[in-house]
Design a protein around this motif. Structure first.
Motif, PDB file in Angstrom:
ATOM      1  N   ALA A  92       1.057  -1.310  -9.301  1.00 31.24           N
ATOM      2  CA  ALA A  92       0.843   0.143  -9.410  1.00 31.24           C
ATOM      3  C   ALA A  92       0.404   0.687  -8.050  1.00 31.24           C
ATOM      4  O   ALA A  92       0.877   1.744  -7.590  1.00 31.24           O
ATOM      5  N   ARG A 328       1.135   7.935 -17.935  1.00 36.35           N
ATOM      6  CA  ARG A 328       0.858   8.567 -16.628  1.00 36.35           C
ATOM      7  C   ARG A 328      -0.033   9.790 -16.797  1.00 36.35           C
ATOM      8  O   ARG A 328      -0.726  10.188 -15.868  1.00 36.35           O
ATOM      9  N   GLN A 439       0.687   8.538  -6.901  1.00 38.64           N
ATOM     10  CA  GLN A 439       0.752   7.960  -8.249  1.00 38.64           C
ATOM     11  C   GLN A 439       1.507   6.642  -8.177  1.00 38.64           C
ATOM     12  O   GLN A 439       2.372   6.481  -7.318  1.00 38.64           O
ATOM     13  N   MET A 441       3.012   3.127 -10.804  1.00 42.11           N
ATOM     14  CA  MET A 441       3.138   2.439 -12.096  1.00 42.11           C
ATOM     15  C   MET A 441       3.377   0.955 -11.805  1.00 42.11           C
ATOM     16  O   MET A 441       4.219   0.629 -10.969  1.00 42.11           O
ATOM     17  N   TRP A 454      -1.093   2.339 -14.908  1.00 38.75           N
ATOM     18  CA  TRP A 454      -0.685   3.589 -14.261  1.00 38.75           C
ATOM     19  C   TRP A 454      -1.892   4.133 -13.491  1.00 38.75           C
ATOM     20  O   TRP A 454      -2.982   4.288 -14.072  1.00 38.75           O
TER      21      TRP A 454
END
Ligand code: NFE
Ligand code: MG
Length: 521
Positions: A92, A328, A439, A441, A454
């Motif tokens: 992530a 998310r 961000q 994942m 996430w």
């Protein structure tokens, strides 16, 4: 008249799980021997509920912290599959930082994870599940000279003589149901039980060669591994791997076959949904190819994995967040007194469907992958050798069997990864700059199944962190549409010979290798 069974907590799993089942009488007598153990009818489960009995709050603990702490903190979710949490977190973060491990970094990550997988599968079969099948009291009839078995015999004799409830833990007390009848088979399995303790230690040592420390590795970092490979380290890992692999092939797999032979009915029972999910694991290159591939198998139809289809529903979960959020944008605010809730697990769904995850799911998803896969070749060879049908893998014993096969495949492949490591003194991790906002994942497979982390970063801090964990999939409660979770579904219809000794229920649940510590995170 129907009866209610509550197993709370279910022992010999990790963490705190209560299983509640309604059973209805259907006639028939209690089983006389192991061969009929599970075919025995007296009652059948009409419906079941899995309750995660505890809350931990790792996702909340992570908020506001330095993102680099995430792979350290999330490893503490579990002592059995820590490397998987470390890997999900690392992946992530790699996506968030826009980096990739180099050649050695990827290989060392795979090697640490491989050793941890073998350790996890051994713990599950021997130290958690084996006593579902093995008759510990058979040791009382042992007259041979094996020192381990003689020591075990005196210990069981002493436990029985003392007579208090805990003297025989973790072996006694137990459900009094038919176990394996053959003394030699029981002695062999009990010998393996003790030997497997040594193999677990060895697996941890192997993982620590590159992981620096186990169970929670300090060298696993976004972009690779801070250990530098040397010939000594490669040798240290390989010598342990050789012994682990010999145990898997010469002991674990034959023991699994002995269990399969003693409980043929358990090759038919504990079938759940025909829906299986795999995120894929063990990265093969920078393009994201995985040695065990990703995908979904829904009612026999294979499809490519679409991570946008993952949501978590909370109608029956003790959470205040909106239902059906994608991880998310998920949150984990608790609602302990929520009226309809009966579990601390959320209900993860893929396309709104409950999905089984784990070694069986990985094998089936890859078996049905268009264009074939090495897993299909392996599975076909095993089915042929054991005279089994494909459908029999979707069962209590099938799950155990595929888990053992997977340990063998991983051990073999770890030798290949070791061969590919280059020894030139250069670092196995890359430099990077932490972004102010990002961000990421991280999708991987833990021993127990599909694992995703996430991360959202704002002002260089973790703004949101969500984990969707294998046992959360398998032991999930009912969802917004009242669909039971996969384990709840697998329990429906199973025979229970004697509702006061509901071993059949325990066997189905344990075949999924639940870890509630992970599931509730
Ligand atoms: Ni605590 Fe884990 C594995 C993860 S299970 S063992 O395997 O992630 O939910
Ligand atoms: Mg979560």
């Amino acid at each position: 008249m129907g009866k209610h069974i509550s197993i709370s907590p279910l022992t010999r799993i990790e963490g705190h799980l209560a299983v509640h089942a309604e059973v209805e009488p259907v006639g028939g007598a209690a089983p006389a021997d192991a061969k009929k153990a599970s075919g025995a009818v007296g009652h059948r489960v009409s419906q079941a509920r899995c309750e995660g009995e505890m809350f931990r709050g790792f996702e909340t603990i992570l908020e506001g912290r330095d993102p680099l702490d995430a792979q350290q903190i999330t490893q503490r979710i579990c002592g059995v599959c820590p490397i998987s949490h470390g890997m999900a977190s690392v992946q992530a973060q790699e996506e968030a930082y826009g980096i990739q491990p180099n050649h050695n970094g990827r290989l060392l990550q795979n090697l640490i994870l491989a050793a941890n997988y073998i350790q996890s599968h051994l713990v599950h079969f021997y130290h958690l599940a084996a006593l579902d099948f093995v008759d510990i009291t058979a040791i009382l009839k042992y007259t041979g000279r094996d020192r381990t078995l003689r020591a075990l015999k005196s210990w069981v004799e002493m436990a029985i003589k003392r007579g208090d409830a805990f003297a025989g833990a973790p072996f006694l007390p137990r459900y009094e149901v038919p176990y394996i009848q053959d003394n030699e088979a029981n002695w062999a399995l009990l010998g393996s039980y003790v030997k497997a303790l040594e193999m677990r230690a060895l697996s941890h040592e192997a993982a620590a060669v590159f992981g620096a420390k186990l169970p929670h590795s300090t060298s696993l970092v976004p972009g690779g591994c801070t250990q530098v490979p040397t010939m000594e380290r490669i040798l240290a890992y390989r010598s342990r791997l050789n012994r682990m692999q010999a145990f898997v092939e010469d002991v674990y797999l034959p023991d699994l076959k002995a269990v399969a032979g003693a409980f043929p009915a358990l090759l038919e029972e504990g079938v759940g949904y025909p829906n299986f999910l795999s995120y894929g694991v063990f990265r093969e290159d920078r393009a994201g190819t995985k040695w065990i591939g990703p995908g979904a198998l829904i009612d026999g139809r294979w499809e490519a994995l679409d991570p946008d289809q993952i949501t978590e529903q909370v109608r029956h979960s003790r959470f205040a967040s909106a239902s059906g959020l994608h991880p998310r944008s998920g949150n984990s605010r608790i609602a302990p007194d929520k009226a309809e809730a009966y579990s601390w697990l959320k209900a993860p769904r893929y396309k709104g469907l409950p999905m089984e995850v784990g070694p069986l799911a990985r094998a089936l998803v890859n078996y049905h992958r268009p264009g074939g896969s090495w897993i299909k070749t392996e599975v076909d060879a095993t089915l042929k050798a054991l005279g089994l049908k494909m459908s029999q893998l979707h069962s209590v014993v099938g799950r155990h069997l595929v888990r053992g096969l997977e340990a063998q495949w991983i051990g073999r492949q770890a030798h290949q990864w070791l061969d590919q490591v280059t020894v030139d003194g250069s670092p196995a991790n890359d430099e990077y700059e932490m972004p102010k906002t990002a961000q990421g994942m991280g999708l991987t497979e833990a021993p127990r199944g599909a694992l995703g982390h996430w991360i959202s970063i704002a002002e260089y801090r973790i703004e949101r962190y969500q984990c969707v964990v294998p046992t959360t999939w398998n032991c999930s409660p009912r969802d917004d549409r009242e669909q039971p979770g996969p384990v709840e579904k697998a329990l429906e219809g199973i025979p229970v010979g004697d509702p006061t000794q509901p071993m059949e229920v325990a066997r189905v649940v344990r075949s999924f290798d639940p870890c509630l510590a992970c599931a509730i995170h």
